[in-house]
Design a protein around this motif. Structure first.
Motif, mmCIF file in Angstrom:
data_model
loop_
_atom_site.group_PDB
_atom_site.id
_atom_site.type_symbol
_atom_site.label_atom_id
_atom_site.label_comp_id
_atom_site.label_asym_id
_atom_site.label_seq_id
_atom_site.Cartn_x
_atom_site.Cartn_y
_atom_site.Cartn_z
ATOM 1 N N TRP A 169 12.167 0.458 9.301
ATOM 2 C CA TRP A 169 10.956 1.134 8.837
ATOM 3 C C TRP A 169 10.649 0.815 7.382
ATOM 4 C CZ3 TRP A 169 7.661 2.347 12.232
ATOM 5 C CH2 TRP A 169 8.044 2.820 13.487
ATOM 6 N N ALA A 221 3.892 6.360 11.998
ATOM 7 C CA ALA A 221 4.485 5.092 11.566
ATOM 8 C C ALA A 221 4.262 4.012 12.610
ATOM 9 C CB ALA A 221 5.978 5.284 11.306
ATOM 10 N N ARG A 279 3.661 -3.818 4.464
ATOM 11 C CA ARG A 279 2.295 -3.321 4.327
ATOM 12 C C ARG A 279 1.958 -2.968 2.881
ATOM 13 N NH1 ARG A 279 -0.391 -1.836 8.961
ATOM 14 N NH2 ARG A 279 0.750 -2.175 10.900
ATOM 15 N N GLN A 329 8.928 -2.445 7.522
ATOM 16 C CA GLN A 329 7.547 -2.352 7.989
ATOM 17 C C GLN A 329 6.640 -1.821 6.884
ATOM 18 O OE1 GLN A 329 6.756 -0.922 11.981
ATOM 19 N NE2 GLN A 329 5.094 0.383 11.236
ATOM 20 N N ALA A 330 7.102 -0.773 6.204
ATOM 21 C CA ALA A 330 6.296 -0.202 5.126
ATOM 22 C C ALA A 330 6.151 -1.190 3.964
ATOM 23 C CB ALA A 330 6.924 1.100 4.634
ATOM 24 N N ALA A 386 5.881 5.423 7.624
ATOM 25 C CA ALA A 386 7.025 4.538 7.865
ATOM 26 C C ALA A 386 8.064 4.711 6.761
ATOM 27 C CB ALA A 386 6.555 3.089 7.931
ATOM 28 N N TYR A 387 7.599 4.807 5.512
ATOM 29 C CA TYR A 387 8.520 4.982 4.381
ATOM 30 C C TYR A 387 9.250 6.314 4.469
ATOM 31 C CZ TYR A 387 10.073 6.040 -0.337
ATOM 32 O OH TYR A 387 10.823 6.416 -1.418
ATOM 33 N N HIS A 436 3.978 -1.176 0.591
ATOM 34 C CA HIS A 436 4.524 0.058 0.018
ATOM 35 C C HIS A 436 5.619 -0.320 -0.978
ATOM 36 C CE1 HIS A 436 6.241 4.031 -0.385
ATOM 37 N NE2 HIS A 436 5.285 4.537 0.382
ATOM 38 N N HIS A 470 0.920 3.551 9.829
ATOM 39 C CA HIS A 470 0.770 4.313 8.585
ATOM 40 C C HIS A 470 1.977 4.009 7.694
ATOM 41 C CE1 HIS A 470 0.286 7.622 5.803
ATOM 42 N NE2 HIS A 470 -0.877 7.944 6.363
ATOM 43 N N ARG A 471 1.756 3.334 6.584
ATOM 44 C CA ARG A 471 2.878 2.837 5.788
ATOM 45 C C ARG A 471 3.645 3.954 5.084
ATOM 46 N NH1 ARG A 471 0.117 -0.240 0.568
ATOM 47 N NH2 ARG A 471 -0.474 1.645 -0.560
ATOM 48 N N GLU A 472 2.958 5.005 4.622
ATOM 49 C CA GLU A 472 3.672 6.113 3.980
ATOM 50 C C GLU A 472 4.525 6.853 5.001
ATOM 51 O OE1 GLU A 472 4.955 8.536 0.857
ATOM 52 O OE2 GLU A 472 3.795 6.683 0.781
#
Length: 614
Positions: free
Chosen positions: A220, A183, A227, A223-224, A191-192, A229, A187-189
């Motif tokens: 987080w 994260a 990006r 952030q995701a 972060a999710y 998500h 990496h957005r996934e």
């Protein structure tokens, strides 16, 4: 119609790995100055390819590797393979990795793994990641972990994420460390999923650490979501909505909904509805419902039901049910019941109840009870009550009380009362009064009275009234005392139409000398059917010199069974010389009682009889 279940509900999605082709995740290793940029025109790319091709033909291994990667990215597998094999033979590890990617795309997974191993041993983090995924797909988790860890420890983002996913699947506490690493590298996934894990931790803890976890989760999610998500945007919107930051919540719901997240479209619809824009809400609900969101379909059904468009409402409730939303079946049952389609209502209540809808189970039990099926109703009341339905717990209390099982009934009343059920609290208060536990009775009666029960307010007032010390005699000119708490509760019950409370407020007003207020309350009680109210109003009017009007109210009270009112009428008619009428009312007073009244009425009747026979 009382439509239930039209609230936005954001269900857990659960962490999962988004499947992707190896070609999407593996790194095609190109020198930084040779990676095609977004603004490079096609002619420049052609020229670059020609330059690399000439160098490759001259035996330059690096050029062979770069040319093979360029062709592979373009999808020209046949053109790429010889160049990648030649570069691999010359010891280029990037070429070995990309050759593995090419072979995997052709379907030669085992041969691809061989080349990835060569590249990974030579230090390629991308190859180690691809090899780790290859082993995981074949169920060899120890080998998968080894190679994924190699990639992750070299700073490979996808390797860190894949390792975290593997460890999380096994319940390994080390998963969070690598999910966080991925994260932090964008990496957005990851972060999710890190946000979801922190969210769950915050939900199960009750310490200050829970608050920190929730705050970090929000960061987080943000952030995701930033990006792209869409599920992160959905959850971020839910957090903001709960906090009351509706404008920003709406922006994130809109972002997520536009990206195709049906639940965000549904939640946006509720946000718009609450803001008074039902037309825009319906647009987003329709979009979500067409994407299979049962909650949105149910909301559309509720909207049309409120407008009286029952056929359209039924169609959307059915769509919600088909999408797996139990509220749709429940609301459809309510609609059928309202239209008198009892058999269909029972069918839909059953469907929702079997799916675990507690209010449907309670409604089904009521329907069965109304049809005389007590045996069939009881299990559904129990199921609903055990699932947390307060109404069902109260209904079970009624059921057991009707059978004379007072102890069991009281347990269910107490359970419902503890959850805030007003009428249940009243029943517990009455039971405690019977047992002599005045303190517990008062506690429950206060709860019920505070919840709006007029009967509870009246009974609470009587408890407090019994404790009041005797009022001292007032001297002339002395100020009238202020209202006590018990009087305030009497008045609250009286204002809610409680007849006995109205009579009592009238009596207290009369005791203070406020005849006008006393008459007002007596009259309200009498007009609502209170015989005591009618009798007391008659007394007040008689004292004020309005005996004819008093007689009218006494007659109303006597007709309702008030013995003292009948005796008063007998005296009135006797004084007027209408002895026969007086005798009839005296006879009635003897019949109605109580004993002291009956005795006086009997003496009056006998005297009138003698007078009439003289």
């Amino acid at each position: 119609m009382d439509v239930m279940g039209d609230k936005a509900s954001l269900w857990e999605t659960g962490p999962f790995v988004q499947p992707a082709a190896f070609a999407q995740d593996a790194d095609f290793v190109l020198p930084a100055d040779l990676v095609p940029s977004a603004d490079r025109d096609e002619a420049g790319e052609v020229a670059e390819e020609a330059r690399q091709r000439l160098a490759a033909q001259a035996g330059d291994a690096e050029a062979m590797s770069v040319l093979g990667a360029m062709l592979l990215r373009r999808g020209d597998l046949d053109g790429a393979e010889p160049h990648l094999r030649a570069a691999t033979a010359a010891g280029d590890r990037a070429a070995a990795n990309n050759l593995g990617v090419l072979l995997h795309q052709r379907g030669y997974a085992d041969e691809a793994a061989g080349w990835w191993r060569i590249a990974a041993v030579a230090g390629s983090a991308a190859a180690a990641h691809a090899l780790g995924r290859h082993h995981r797909e074949r169920g060899d988790e120890p080998a998968a972990e080894y190679w994924l860890r190699q990639a992750a420890e070299q700073g490979h983002v996808l390797g860190a994420y894949a390792l975290a996913d593997l460890l999380e699947h096994r319940g390994d506490a080390g998963a969070e460390r690598w999910m966080r690493a991925a994260a932090e590298r964008g990496h957005r996934e990851a972060a999710y999923r890190l946000a979801r894990a922190l969210d769950r931790r915050a939900a199960h803890e009750e310490t200050t650490a829970a608050g920190h976890a929730a705050e970090e989760a929000e960061q987080w999610y943000r952030q995701a979501a930033a990006r792209g998500h869409r599920r992160a945007a959905l959850h971020l919107g839910a957090i903001l909505e709960k906090r009351g930051e509706l404008k920003e919540a709406g922006r994130w719901y809109l972002t997520s909904a536009k990206d195709g997240e049906a639940r965000a479209a549904c939640a946006l619809g509720f946000l718009l509805r609450d803001a008074g824009d039902t037309e825009s809400a319906a647009v987003w609900w329709l979009r979500a419902a067409q994407d299979g969101d049962g909650n949105a379909a149910n909301a559309l059904g509720a909207l049309h039901a409120e407008r009286g468009e029952t056929q359209t409402a039924e169609r959307w409730y059915r769509a919600a049910t088909d999408a797996g939303d139990d509220n749709g079946a429940y609301n459809l049952a309510l609609l059928c019941a309202e239209q008198g389609r009892t058999a269909q209502a029972e069918q839909w209540y059953r469907r929702a109840a079997y799916a675990g809808h507690r209010e449907a189970a309670n409604a089904l039990a009521i329907l069965l009870l109304q049809g005389g099926d007590t045996t069939g109703a009881e299990p559904w009341f129990s199921k609903a009550a055990e699932a947390g339905s307060v109404d069902a717990a109260f209904n079970l209390g009624i059921l057991y009380a009707g059978r004379g099982e007072t102890a069991v009934a009281l347990r269910w009343y107490e359970r419902a009362a503890a959850a805030g059920h007003t009428e249940a609290a009243l029943q517990v208060g009455i039971a405690r009064l019977r047992e002599g536990d005045e303190q517990e009775a008062e506690r429950h009666l206060r709860c019920a009275a505070g919840g709006g029960s007029a009967e509870a307010a009246y009974r609470l007032a009587t408890v407090l009234d019994a404790r009041r010390p005797a009022e001292p005699a007032h001297e002339l000119g002395e100020a009238v005392h202020e209202k006590t708490e018990c009087e305030e509760w009497y008045e609250r019950a009286a204002c809610q139409g409680h007849r006995r409370a109205q009579v009592r407020v009238g009596m207290l007003s009369a005791a203070r000398g406020d005849v006008v207020e006393a008459a007002r309350w007596y009259r309200e009680a009498a007009q609502a059917g209170s015989r005591n109210g009618a009798f007391n109003l008659g007394l007040l009017l008689a004292r004020e010199g309005s005996e004819p009007e008093a007689a009218v109210w006494w007659e109303r009270a006597a007709d309702a069974g008030h013995g003292r009112a009948a005796l008063r009428l007998a005296l009135v008619y006797a004084r007027r010389g209408e002895l026969a009428v007086g005798q009839r009312w005296a006879d009635r007073a003897v019949t109605l009682g109580p004993a002291a009244v009956a005795e006086r009425a009997a003496r009056l009747r006998d005297a009138l009889r003698e007078e009439l026979s003289a």
